[in-house]
Design a protein around this motif. Structure first.
Motif, PDB file in Angstrom:
ATOM      1  N   ARG A 128      -4.147  -1.761  -3.266  1.00 51.09           N
ATOM      2  CA  ARG A 128      -5.504  -1.771  -2.693  1.00 51.09           C
ATOM      3  C   ARG A 128      -6.101  -3.145  -2.936  1.00 51.09           C
ATOM      4  O   ARG A 128      -6.080  -3.655  -4.057  1.00 51.09           O
ATOM      5  CB  ARG A 128      -6.374  -0.684  -3.341  1.00 51.09           C
ATOM      6  N   ARG A 129      -6.569  -3.731  -1.863  1.00 53.17           N
ATOM      7  CA  ARG A 129      -7.168  -5.063  -1.904  1.00 53.17           C
ATOM      8  C   ARG A 129      -6.224  -6.085  -2.545  1.00 53.17           C
ATOM      9  O   ARG A 129      -6.615  -6.889  -3.373  1.00 53.17           O
ATOM     10  CB  ARG A 129      -8.510  -5.025  -2.622  1.00 53.17           C
ATOM     11  N   VAL A 130      -4.973  -6.040  -2.125  1.00 49.40           N
ATOM     12  CA  VAL A 130      -3.983  -6.979  -2.632  1.00 49.40           C
ATOM     13  C   VAL A 130      -4.078  -8.278  -1.834  1.00 49.40           C
ATOM     14  O   VAL A 130      -4.331  -8.255  -0.619  1.00 49.40           O
ATOM     15  CB  VAL A 130      -2.561  -6.379  -2.550  1.00 49.40           C
ATOM     16  N   SER A 131      -3.912  -9.389  -2.473  1.00 50.37           N
ATOM     17  CA  SER A 131      -3.959 -10.676  -1.781  1.00 50.37           C
ATOM     18  C   SER A 131      -2.665 -10.905  -1.015  1.00 50.37           C
ATOM     19  O   SER A 131      -1.614 -10.324  -1.325  1.00 50.37           O
ATOM     20  CB  SER A 131      -4.176 -11.809  -2.783  1.00 50.37           C
ATOM     21  N   ALA A 132      -2.725 -11.792  -0.022  1.00 48.46           N
ATOM     22  CA  ALA A 132      -1.516 -12.121   0.727  1.00 48.46           C
ATOM     23  C   ALA A 132      -0.467 -12.749  -0.182  1.00 48.46           C
ATOM     24  O   ALA A 132       0.733 -12.528  -0.008  1.00 48.46           O
ATOM     25  CB  ALA A 132      -1.859 -13.054   1.879  1.00 48.46           C
ATOM     26  N   ALA A 133      -0.917 -13.498  -1.187  1.00 46.50           N
ATOM     27  CA  ALA A 133       0.027 -14.140  -2.100  1.00 46.50           C
ATOM     28  C   ALA A 133       0.789 -13.133  -2.940  1.00 46.50           C
ATOM     29  O   ALA A 133       1.913 -13.399  -3.376  1.00 46.50           O
ATOM     30  CB  ALA A 133      -0.726 -15.115  -3.014  1.00 46.50           C
ATOM     31  N   GLU A 134       0.203 -11.957  -3.165  1.00 44.47           N
ATOM     32  CA  GLU A 134       0.829 -10.928  -3.993  1.00 44.47           C
ATOM     33  C   GLU A 134       1.424  -9.792  -3.173  1.00 44.47           C
ATOM     34  O   GLU A 134       2.079  -8.904  -3.718  1.00 44.47           O
ATOM     35  CB  GLU A 134      -0.202 -10.345  -4.961  1.00 44.47           C
ATOM     36  N   ALA A 135       1.208  -9.812  -1.866  1.00 52.02           N
ATOM     37  CA  ALA A 135       1.517  -8.641  -1.045  1.00 52.02           C
ATOM     38  C   ALA A 135       2.997  -8.303  -0.997  1.00 52.02           C
ATOM     39  O   ALA A 135       3.373  -7.121  -0.980  1.00 52.02           O
ATOM     40  CB  ALA A 135       0.985  -8.847   0.375  1.00 52.02           C
ATOM     41  N   LEU A 136       3.870  -9.289  -0.962  1.00 55.34           N
ATOM     42  CA  LEU A 136       5.298  -8.978  -0.882  1.00 55.34           C
ATOM     43  C   LEU A 136       5.790  -8.263  -2.130  1.00 55.34           C
ATOM     44  O   LEU A 136       6.838  -7.604  -2.100  1.00 55.34           O
ATOM     45  CB  LEU A 136       6.109 -10.255  -0.640  1.00 55.34           C
ATOM     46  N   GLY A 137       5.044  -8.341  -3.213  1.00 55.32           N
ATOM     47  CA  GLY A 137       5.413  -7.632  -4.431  1.00 55.32           C
ATOM     48  C   GLY A 137       5.280  -6.134  -4.339  1.00 55.32           C
ATOM     49  O   GLY A 137       5.793  -5.417  -5.208  1.00 55.32           O
ATOM     50  N   VAL A 138       4.607  -5.632  -3.312  1.00 55.82           N
ATOM     51  CA  VAL A 138       4.471  -4.180  -3.158  1.00 55.82           C
ATOM     52  C   VAL A 138       5.470  -3.628  -2.139  1.00 55.82           C
ATOM     53  O   VAL A 138       5.471  -2.434  -1.863  1.00 55.82           O
ATOM     54  CB  VAL A 138       3.036  -3.774  -2.763  1.00 55.82           C
ATOM     55  N   VAL A 139       6.335  -4.491  -1.596  1.00 61.31           N
ATOM     56  CA  VAL A 139       7.310  -4.065  -0.584  1.00 61.31           C
ATOM     57  C   VAL A 139       8.573  -3.543  -1.255  1.00 61.31           C
ATOM     58  O   VAL A 139       9.173  -4.235  -2.079  1.00 61.31           O
ATOM     59  CB  VAL A 139       7.660  -5.240   0.356  1.00 61.31           C
ATOM     60  N   GLY A 210       2.134 -11.893   9.912  1.00 59.06           N
ATOM     61  CA  GLY A 210       3.331 -11.669   9.138  1.00 59.06           C
ATOM     62  C   GLY A 210       3.182 -10.520   8.171  1.00 59.06           C
ATOM     63  O   GLY A 210       2.113  -9.901   8.045  1.00 59.06           O
ATOM     64  N   VAL A 211       4.250 -10.231   7.449  1.00 57.83           N
ATOM     65  CA  VAL A 211       4.270  -9.070   6.556  1.00 57.83           C
ATOM     66  C   VAL A 211       3.213  -9.189   5.472  1.00 57.83           C
ATOM     67  O   VAL A 211       2.429  -8.259   5.246  1.00 57.83           O
ATOM     68  CB  VAL A 211       5.672  -8.892   5.941  1.00 57.83           C
ATOM     69  N   ALA A 212       3.158 -10.308   4.783  1.00 54.88           N
ATOM     70  CA  ALA A 212       2.233 -10.443   3.657  1.00 54.88           C
ATOM     71  C   ALA A 212       0.782 -10.336   4.116  1.00 54.88           C
ATOM     72  O   ALA A 212      -0.032  -9.625   3.505  1.00 54.88           O
ATOM     73  CB  ALA A 212       2.466 -11.769   2.938  1.00 54.88           C
ATOM     74  N   GLU A 213       0.448 -11.029   5.190  1.00 54.36           N
ATOM     75  CA  GLU A 213      -0.932 -10.984   5.685  1.00 54.36           C
ATOM     76  C   GLU A 213      -1.297  -9.580   6.154  1.00 54.36           C
ATOM     77  O   GLU A 213      -2.415  -9.105   5.911  1.00 54.36           O
ATOM     78  CB  GLU A 213      -1.110 -11.986   6.826  1.00 54.36           C
ATOM     79  N   THR A 214      -0.359  -8.918   6.818  1.00 52.47           N
ATOM     80  CA  THR A 214      -0.618  -7.553   7.294  1.00 52.47           C
ATOM     81  C   THR A 214      -0.888  -6.602   6.143  1.00 52.47           C
ATOM     82  O   THR A 214      -1.856  -5.825   6.165  1.00 52.47           O
ATOM     83  CB  THR A 214       0.573  -7.052   8.131  1.00 52.47           C
ATOM     84  N   ILE A 215      -0.045  -6.645   5.115  1.00 52.10           N
ATOM     85  CA  ILE A 215      -0.245  -5.763   3.966  1.00 52.10           C
ATOM     86  C   ILE A 215      -1.593  -6.034   3.310  1.00 52.10           C
ATOM     87  O   ILE A 215      -2.328  -5.097   2.946  1.00 52.10           O
ATOM     88  CB  ILE A 215       0.906  -5.930   2.955  1.00 52.10           C
TER      89      ILE A 215
END
Length: 275
Positions: A128-139, A210-215
């Motif tokens: 929830r409210r994850v930054s784009a820089a951290e988003a790939l870590g939830v994939v 992209g994936v990170a921005e979308t998440i």
């Protein structure tokens, strides 16, 4: 690593794909709430040839299926739209999801059934409210989908739901490929063939979001949960925008390929034909 759900002799299991075989895991089938760490650590049994099992969707009953529309430059161009300044979003219901070789059911109400090759992102951690820089870590990983769309229903209104979530219409698979196997999901070849003829051919580098921005954007308004699916939109070449238009018919075969993941292939049948 490649993780999959499969059915054999009426039993549904999770497994680790190893070449042309699958090793059953001492873990529950992959579902909403998937625990990636537990799956990766689970003991494996003796491998079984993939030809001896039926592969199922890599997440059996996802809690959320979130989808992007108009997310490739080519599809925006062929649709004669302006580039979106915010992702075009819609959702699917879990009962629209089928396995990588299951039959796509063509409902009698629609005369404009279209194909859409898509990259799937499988969420592996709450976000929830994850930054784009951290988003790939939830994939948790990546998969493939065909976002089959009933165009005549999609365009009945400005909302797309009624065209996008018919039962047994959205094949996903063949497995979940974990992140360490996909160095860069932003640079994968993606294509679709209808009855052996290539209809779509592009690369995920042509995605607008992209994936990170979308998440990151999705997690602003909803909590993403393990097992949720995000379908990242389709490239140009859809049947509705061709001249003449091309729509799916019972008996057609549709294959979607994504570099580094694999392929899914599905036959189209009329609703009730398998009854």
């Amino acid at each position: 690593m490649r993780l999959a759900n499969f059915e054999r002799d009426g039993e549904v299991r999770a497994g680790r794909v190893e070449g042309d075989s699958i090793a059953p895991l001492a873990a529950p089938p992959i579902d909403a709430g998937l625990d990636l760490e537990a799956l990766l650590a689970a003991p494996a049994e003796a491998a079984i040839p993939l030809t001896d099992v039926r592969l199922l969707a890599p997440v059996l009953r996802p809690g959320k299926v979130l989808c992007l529309g108009l997310n490739y430059h080519g599809h925006v161009t062929e649709s004669k739209r302006e580039l979106p300044t915010y992702p075009v979003l819609f959702a699917k219901f879990a009962d629209s999801i089928i396995g990588p070789a299951d039959e796509i059911v063509a409902p009698p109400e629609s005369e404009q059934i279209d194909y859409e090759a898509e990259l799937v992102v499988v969420i592996g951690r709450r976000a929830r409210r994850v930054s784009a820089a951290e988003a790939l870590g939830v994939v948790a990983g990546y998969s493939i989908a065909n976002d089959v769309t009933m165009r005549d229903y999609q365009y009945k209104s400005h909302q797309w739901l009624q065209g996008k979530t018919w039962p047994r219409s959205t094949p996903v698979g063949p497995w979940l490929v974990t992140g360490e196997e996909i160095d860069d999901a932003a640079s994968l070849g993606i294509s679709l063939a209808l009855n052996g003829e290539e209809m779509q051919s592009s690369n995920t580098e042509r995605m607008i979001y992209g994936v990170a921005e979308t998440i990151s954007l999705l997690s602003q308004f909803t909590e993403l949960s393990p097992g949720d699916l995000v379908l990242m939109g389709t490239p140009g070449g859809v049947g509705y925008r061709r001249d003449p238009q091309v729509f799916l018919e019972p008996g057609d075969r549709v294959e979607v390929r994504i570099e580094g993941i694999g392929s899914i292939e599905n036959r189209v049948i009329a609703e009730g034909a398998d009854a």
